[in-house]
Design an enzyme around this catalytic site. Structure first.
Site, PDB file in Angstrom:
ATOM      1  N   LEU A  58       0.850  -1.190   0.000  1.00 11.84           N
ATOM      2  CA  LEU A  58       0.000   0.000   0.000  1.00 11.84           C
ATOM      3  C   LEU A  58       0.888   1.243   0.000  1.00 11.84           C
ATOM      4  O   LEU A  58       1.036   1.937   1.003  1.00 11.84           O
ATOM      5  CB  LEU A  58      -0.919   0.006   1.221  1.00 11.84           C
ATOM      6  CG  LEU A  58      -1.808  -1.225   1.401  1.00 11.84           C
ATOM      7  CD1 LEU A  58      -2.704  -1.059   2.624  1.00 11.84           C
ATOM      8  CD2 LEU A  58      -2.638  -1.502   0.157  1.00 11.84           C
ATOM      9  N   GLU A  60       1.585   4.139  -2.970  1.00  9.49           N
ATOM     10  CA  GLU A  60       1.420   4.606  -4.355  1.00  9.49           C
ATOM     11  C   GLU A  60       2.715   5.124  -4.961  1.00  9.49           C
ATOM     12  O   GLU A  60       2.990   4.901  -6.143  1.00  9.49           O
ATOM     13  CB  GLU A  60       0.326   5.676  -4.406  1.00  9.49           C
ATOM     14  CG  GLU A  60      -1.084   5.152  -4.244  1.00  9.49           C
ATOM     15  CD  GLU A  60      -1.437   4.810  -2.808  1.00  9.49           C
ATOM     16  OE1 GLU A  60      -2.437   4.087  -2.594  1.00  9.49           O
ATOM     17  OE2 GLU A  60      -0.706   5.263  -1.892  1.00  9.49           O
ATOM     18  N   PHE A  86      -6.083   8.783  -3.767  1.00  8.73           N
ATOM     19  CA  PHE A  86      -4.859   8.107  -3.338  1.00  8.73           C
ATOM     20  C   PHE A  86      -3.674   8.422  -4.249  1.00  8.73           C
ATOM     21  O   PHE A  86      -2.562   7.950  -3.994  1.00  8.73           O
ATOM     22  CB  PHE A  86      -5.060   6.590  -3.309  1.00  8.73           C
ATOM     23  CG  PHE A  86      -6.127   6.119  -2.365  1.00  8.73           C
ATOM     24  CD1 PHE A  86      -6.784   6.994  -1.506  1.00  8.73           C
ATOM     25  CD2 PHE A  86      -6.490   4.784  -2.335  1.00  8.73           C
ATOM     26  CE1 PHE A  86      -7.774   6.561  -0.642  1.00  8.73           C
ATOM     27  CE2 PHE A  86      -7.477   4.336  -1.464  1.00  8.73           C
ATOM     28  CZ  PHE A  86      -8.122   5.224  -0.622  1.00  8.73           C
ATOM     29  N   HIS A 129     -12.009   9.503  -1.442  1.00  8.80           N
ATOM     30  CA  HIS A 129     -12.414   8.493  -2.415  1.00  8.80           C
ATOM     31  C   HIS A 129     -13.176   9.091  -3.593  1.00  8.80           C
ATOM     32  O   HIS A 129     -13.651   8.356  -4.458  1.00  8.80           O
ATOM     33  CB  HIS A 129     -13.270   7.421  -1.738  1.00  8.80           C
ATOM     34  CG  HIS A 129     -12.506   6.536  -0.810  1.00  8.80           C
ATOM     35  ND1 HIS A 129     -11.928   7.002   0.342  1.00  8.80           N
ATOM     36  CD2 HIS A 129     -12.210   5.210  -0.875  1.00  8.80           C
ATOM     37  CE1 HIS A 129     -11.324   5.999   0.966  1.00  8.80           C
ATOM     38  NE2 HIS A 129     -11.478   4.906   0.248  1.00  8.80           N
TER      39      HIS A 129
END
Length: 327
Positions: A58, A60, A86, A129
């Site tokens: 996890l 990016e 993200f 999100h």
């Protein structure tokens, strides 16, 4: 023709790319065993193996940094960013490295990396999100930035993006993942519209409505409603946000004399501002009214129950069309 959801069309496009070139890799958080949070990569690890469809930590920035290294060794990585919000930890790698290396090396290095990003609102998600970060990357020289709008476009465009030698930021409208459309699974990628070309979704004569991604469907609905009032609205799906297909845009606006730009991102300093400026420069003597913009407000994406007030809808788009005719 096969009826597919947009997410399934992307899956089929990725499958074709994996089959066509052993150097194509898919990597991201939960893209393998889970098949992605939106199931876009469902079944691909099972069919192509863990060495082609990789579950990453996890991180990016690590995903993009690793993809850059792989690209330098001849691979064609396809990175998934789970949600648009993200992508910001990876922005340093994208802006400082991915976008710059071809220029920095005077063309000797190519980085054929695709960064897939589900974007926009409309799914009732929590903070981080739902975002519309496309203008950040469109402003960054060295990147191609594209957005698909329906299943057929998704199937063709993802294959074209993977085959492209430039780094491509590939935006997918997350609230349209479950929309179904006809897809020709036998069509070769070369038969599709080039990646940097806009497409006329609905022809019209009185006003040009420019949009992309999740609002293409909304704009078609608005144009259909406007036709009941005797207004002929031409809807153009930009597809490529950088570079812009200004020739197609200008040809339409010069003919209709009016232009409205719609996107989910905030109006302030959004892509619509650049488009409005270019249309005014190219079509000044043909314009019957100022170029008008419809978009989100200068606030963060709101919590789920307030999304309907933030996202441009049919009524707000129709209002802009009506205001254009009022001049």
């Amino acid at each position: 023709m096969t009826k597919l959801t947009l997410s399934r069309a992307l899956n089929e496009g990725l499958r074709r790319a994996l089959e066509a070139d052993p150097k194509v890799l898919i990597m991201g958080e939960d893209v393998g065993r889970l098949g992605g949070v939106f199931r876009v990569t469902d079944g691909l690890q099972k069919d192509f193996g863990e060495h082609r469809v990789l579950d990453t930590p996890l991180a990016e920035s690590g995903i993009i940094g690793t993809a850059i290294g792989l690209a330098l060794r001849g691979y064609r990585p396809v990175c998934e960013i789970q949600f648009d919000g993200f992508v910001y930890p990876a922005t340093d790698q994208i802006v400082s490295q991915l976008a710059k290396m071809h220029y920095r090396s005077r063309g000797q290095l190519t980085l054929p990396v695709v960064v897939r990003i589900p974007f926009g609102g409309g799914i009732g998600a929590v903070e981080h999100h739902s975002e519309s970060p496309e203008v950040i990357f469109a402003h960054t020289a060295g990147l191609r930035v594209v957005a698909c709008a329906d299943a057929a476009e998704a199937f063709a465009m993802i294959q074209l993006a993977i085959a492209c030698d430039d780094p491509v930021i590939f935006f997918e409208p997350k609230r349209r993942y479950w929309d179904k459309g006809d897809v020709d699974l036998t069509a070769p990628p070369g038969a599709a519209l080039p990646l940097d070309k806009a497409r006329t979704v609905l022809p019209g004569d009185d006003v040009t409505l420019l949009t992309y991604g999740p609002l293409v469907r909304t704009c078609v609905e608005a144009a259909t409603a406007a036709s009941d009032e005797g207004k002929s609205v031409e809807v153009i799906d930009l597809r490529s946000l950088s570079p812009l297909d200004i020739e197609t845009i200008a040809a339409s606006v010069s003919r209709t004399g009016r232009c409205v730009v719609a996107h989910e991102a905030p109006v302030y300093a959004g892509l619509g501002a650049e488009i409005a400026a270019r249309v005014t420069e190219r079509c000044f003597y043909d314009l019957e009214a100022p170029v008008l913009r419809v978009g989100g407000f200068a606030t963060p994406y709101p919590v789920a129950r307030l999304e309907e007030h933030f996202l441009p809808d049919l009524d707000r788009i129709l209002d802009a069309v009506d205001r254009s005719f009022a001049f």
